[in-house]
Design a protein around this motif. Structure first.
Motif, PDB file in Angstrom:
ATOM      1  N   ALA A   1      39.664  25.167 -34.257  1.00  0.00           N
ATOM      2  CA  ALA A   1      38.988  24.011 -33.686  1.00  0.00           C
ATOM      3  C   ALA A   1      39.597  22.701 -34.155  1.00  0.00           C
ATOM      4  N   HIS A   2      40.017  22.631 -35.418  1.00  0.00           N
ATOM      5  CA  HIS A   2      40.553  21.395 -35.979  1.00  0.00           C
ATOM      6  C   HIS A   2      42.072  21.393 -36.105  1.00  0.00           C
ATOM      7  N   GLY A   3      42.698  22.534 -35.902  1.00  0.00           N
ATOM      8  CA  GLY A   3      44.153  22.611 -35.955  1.00  0.00           C
ATOM      9  C   GLY A   3      44.725  22.894 -37.327  1.00  0.00           C
ATOM     10  N   ASP A   4      43.883  23.038 -38.347  1.00  0.00           N
ATOM     11  CA  ASP A   4      44.385  23.275 -39.700  1.00  0.00           C
ATOM     12  C   ASP A   4      45.109  24.622 -39.775  1.00  0.00           C
ATOM     13  N   GLY A   5      46.349  24.597 -40.237  1.00  0.00           N
ATOM     14  CA  GLY A   5      47.120  25.815 -40.460  1.00  0.00           C
ATOM     15  C   GLY A   5      47.654  26.489 -39.211  1.00  0.00           C
ATOM     16  N   VAL A   6      47.372  25.947 -38.027  1.00  0.00           N
ATOM     17  CA  VAL A   6      47.783  26.610 -36.783  1.00  0.00           C
ATOM     18  C   VAL A   6      49.298  26.546 -36.600  1.00  0.00           C
ATOM     19  N   ALA A   7      49.889  25.383 -36.873  1.00  0.00           N
ATOM     20  CA  ALA A   7      51.343  25.242 -36.711  1.00  0.00           C
ATOM     21  C   ALA A   7      52.089  26.207 -37.620  1.00  0.00           C
ATOM     22  N   ALA A   8      51.632  26.319 -38.871  1.00  0.00           N
ATOM     23  CA  ALA A   8      52.280  27.239 -39.812  1.00  0.00           C
ATOM     24  C   ALA A   8      52.105  28.681 -39.361  1.00  0.00           C
ATOM     25  N   LEU A   9      50.947  29.001 -38.776  1.00  0.00           N
ATOM     26  CA  LEU A   9      50.684  30.362 -38.309  1.00  0.00           C
ATOM     27  C   LEU A   9      51.635  30.754 -37.190  1.00  0.00           C
ATOM     28  N   ILE A  10      51.776  29.894 -36.181  1.00  0.00           N
ATOM     29  CA  ILE A  10      52.627  30.270 -35.051  1.00  0.00           C
ATOM     30  C   ILE A  10      54.096  30.280 -35.457  1.00  0.00           C
ATOM     31  N   ASP A  11      54.499  29.401 -36.369  1.00  0.00           N
ATOM     32  CA  ASP A  11      55.876  29.442 -36.866  1.00  0.00           C
ATOM     33  C   ASP A  11      56.141  30.766 -37.588  1.00  0.00           C
ATOM     34  N   ALA A  12      55.162  31.212 -38.372  1.00  0.00           N
ATOM     35  CA  ALA A  12      55.320  32.490 -39.071  1.00  0.00           C
ATOM     36  C   ALA A  12      55.356  33.652 -38.086  1.00  0.00           C
ATOM     37  N   ALA A  13      54.559  33.559 -37.024  1.00  0.00           N
ATOM     38  CA  ALA A  13      54.531  34.639 -36.028  1.00  0.00           C
ATOM     39  C   ALA A  13      55.867  34.772 -35.307  1.00  0.00           C
ATOM     40  N   LEU A  14      56.520  33.640 -35.048  1.00  0.00           N
ATOM     41  CA  LEU A  14      57.767  33.658 -34.279  1.00  0.00           C
ATOM     42  C   LEU A  14      59.006  33.774 -35.154  1.00  0.00           C
ATOM     43  N   ALA A  15      58.851  33.546 -36.444  1.00  0.00           N
ATOM     44  CA  ALA A  15      60.020  33.407 -37.324  1.00  0.00           C
ATOM     45  C   ALA A  15      60.895  34.652 -37.365  1.00  0.00           C
ATOM     46  N   SER A  16      60.293  35.826 -37.450  1.00  0.00           N
ATOM     47  CA  SER A  16      61.086  37.036 -37.657  1.00  0.00           C
ATOM     48  C   SER A  16      61.492  37.720 -36.357  1.00  0.00           C
ATOM     49  N   LEU A  17      61.127  37.125 -35.223  1.00  0.00           N
ATOM     50  CA  LEU A  17      61.504  37.737 -33.951  1.00  0.00           C
ATOM     51  C   LEU A  17      62.954  37.422 -33.628  1.00  0.00           C
ATOM     52  N   PRO A  18      63.695  38.389 -33.091  1.00  0.00           N
ATOM     53  CA  PRO A  18      65.088  38.118 -32.735  1.00  0.00           C
ATOM     54  C   PRO A  18      65.172  37.108 -31.610  1.00  0.00           C
ATOM     55  N   ALA A  19      66.266  36.363 -31.602  1.00  0.00           N
ATOM     56  CA  ALA A  19      66.453  35.357 -30.554  1.00  0.00           C
ATOM     57  C   ALA A  19      66.544  36.014 -29.187  1.00  0.00           C
ATOM     58  N   GLU A  20      67.227  37.160 -29.120  1.00  0.00           N
ATOM     59  CA  GLU A  20      67.394  37.925 -27.886  1.00  0.00           C
ATOM     60  C   GLU A  20      67.909  37.056 -26.748  1.00  0.00           C
TER      61      GLU A  20
END
Length: 457
Positions: A152-171
């Motif tokens: 609701a307030h955006g706290d920690g959301v940017a870090a969460l999505i960066d972590a979710a995408l970080a280890s995915l291959p560029a493909e």
């Protein structure tokens, strides 16, 4: 260099009322970013374009998940969530920091571990609890370090999505000299045409009719969900690349009825195209799913032609009915040409390709500044913009700000007061003057700055 048309997929999963839709809206930066809906269900999965994080991605929002559901709509909701998990590259599992862990969370965690997907655990509604000892209890789910967030307030959301995408291959596929980047699309002489629509509307039949031979269209091959099926052909010295949007499925899983349609595949094909042919089964009518696909095409800014297929199979009364349904559900596609056709009998194919060529030409049209300005002044003289208080917006000149879709930028004073109705009026004037049928048209207003504003402030 333009990015790859493939985008990683992030699924949001969790029980009811943990904040999945709130996080979806946060990641898509829009309450209205629901771009695809599987028809026939009221509580199904929704797709949007992720606008947070360090790379483009697609987000799937799901309903409240009950893996052991045994009744009614809950069974269908569980199937929808299982399909979202199967389609995704990474899953964000949301739990509620205020309510703590319950038996349903444990069951969902067990299913996610069994799925083999990469999972991030997000503890939502954790305002002020980032380092709180209460977060330690979520380790027992066995899904690694919990990420404390507040959707609701955006706290920690940017870090969460960066972590979710970080280890995915560029493909990112290797450079193909025969396949231009989006920035070079104008100089490529081929029309990249995506054929979109629900299952069984005649997409493969149309492809075979266009190329003049039977071509193998792969529908259910495991591991091919990220690869667009492209067929090149030439008609009347014009080169085309057909991009098929057949419902491909991951891991060879078999899903029934609505699950056979891969929304992800369609979104990626639309993004890779110059023009989209939205194929609708005239004998079935216009569905909500057709409208959702059309909405994404419009949001993506792609030129569009609508084909009402199997037109020969319906009588006069049915034709009148589907025209009324089209006007009611797809009124926002007034810029697109509608072709009555039969892919099976080869009727209307010439008209389809003519409309595709016209839409492509309109999408990449070059609009000269002098002529744009003349059309603007003529439109204002015919119908001035409405006043706002004692002031009337004044439009001085217009120029082109981009192509595919064409973008017209109008400069003047007090233009923030221009209402949407007048914007639509100007759009109609520009379309008529430049024959821009088949493509969305974007109009932007830029008001001149007052040079004395700073001194007088």
């Amino acid at each position: 260099m333009a990015e790859s048309s493939w985008r990683p997929v992030v699924a949001l999963v969790g029980r009811t009322n943990v904040g999945k839709s709130t996080l979806f809206n946060r990641l898509t930066r829009s309450r209205a970013a629901l771009v695809a809906n599987i028809s026939g269900l009221t509580r199904d999965r929704h797709y949007g374009e992720g606008r947070m994080g360090n790379r483009p991605h697609i987000v799937i929002d799901t309903g409240g998940f009950e893996p052991v559901a045994t009744r009614g709509i809950l069974i269908e909701m569980a199937r929808q969530t299982e399909q979202a998990i199967a389609e995704s590259d990474v899953v964000i599992f949301l739990v509620d920091a205020r309510e703590g862990i319950n038996a349903q969370d444990h069951e969902i965690a067990r299913l996610l571990r069994k799925s083999g997907q990469r999972v991030l655990l997000a503890v939502n509604k954790a305002e002020g609890m980032r380092d709180h000892a209460d977060l330690a209890q979520f380790h027992e789910l066995g899904l690694g370090e919990p990420h404390a967030i507040s959707a609701a307030h955006g706290d920690g959301v940017a870090a969460l999505i960066d972590a979710a995408l970080a280890s995915l291959p560029a493909e990112t596929p290797p450079a193909d000299p025969d396949r231009p980047d989006a920035a070079d699309a104008e100089v490529d002489h081929r029309i990249r045409l995506a054929i979109a629509g629900r299952p069984n509307v005649g997409k493969s039949t149309l492809i075979n009719a266009l190329v003049g031979e039977e071509r193998v269209i792969t529908w259910d091959m495991p591991g091919t969900t990220r690869d667009a099926i492209e067929v090149e052909f030439t008609r009347n010295d014009r080169r085309y690349v057909l991009i098929d949007t057949a419902g491909l499925r991951r891991r060879g899983k078999v899903f029934e009825t609505v699950e056979k349609f891969s929304v992800i595949k369609t979104l990626q094909a639309i993004e890779a195209a110059n023009v989209v042919l939205l194929l609708i089964d005239a004998s079935d009518g216009v569905s909500d799913q057709d409208a959702h696909i059309a909405g994404f095409i419009q949001e993506a800014g792609r030129a569009l032609v609508v084909g009402l297929n199997k037109w020969d199979a319906i009588d006069h009364e049915q034709r009148a009915w589907i025209k009324r349904e089209y006007d009611r559900k797809l009124r926002f596609l007034s810029f697109a040409r509608v072709i009555h056709m039969s892919a099976l009998k080869g009727q209307g194919l010439g008209d389809v390709l003519k409309a595709v060529e016209a839409a492509h030409a309109a999408a990449f049209a070059k609009l000269s500044t002098p002529r744009l300005t003349r059309v603007l002044h003529a439109a204002v003289e015919q119908q001035p913009p409405p006043r706002k208080g004692i002031f009337r917006p004044k439009m001085r000149y217009a120029h082109q700000g981009g192509q595919n879709p064409p973008r017209v930028i109008i400069h003047g004073n007090a233009l923030d007061a221009i209402p949407d109705a007048y914007r639509r009026y100007l759009e109609g004037q520009f379309r008529e003057a430049f024959q821009l049928q088949g493509t969305p048209l974007v109009i932007e207003f830029k008001s001149s700055r007052n040079p004395y504003l700073k001194e007088n402030a």
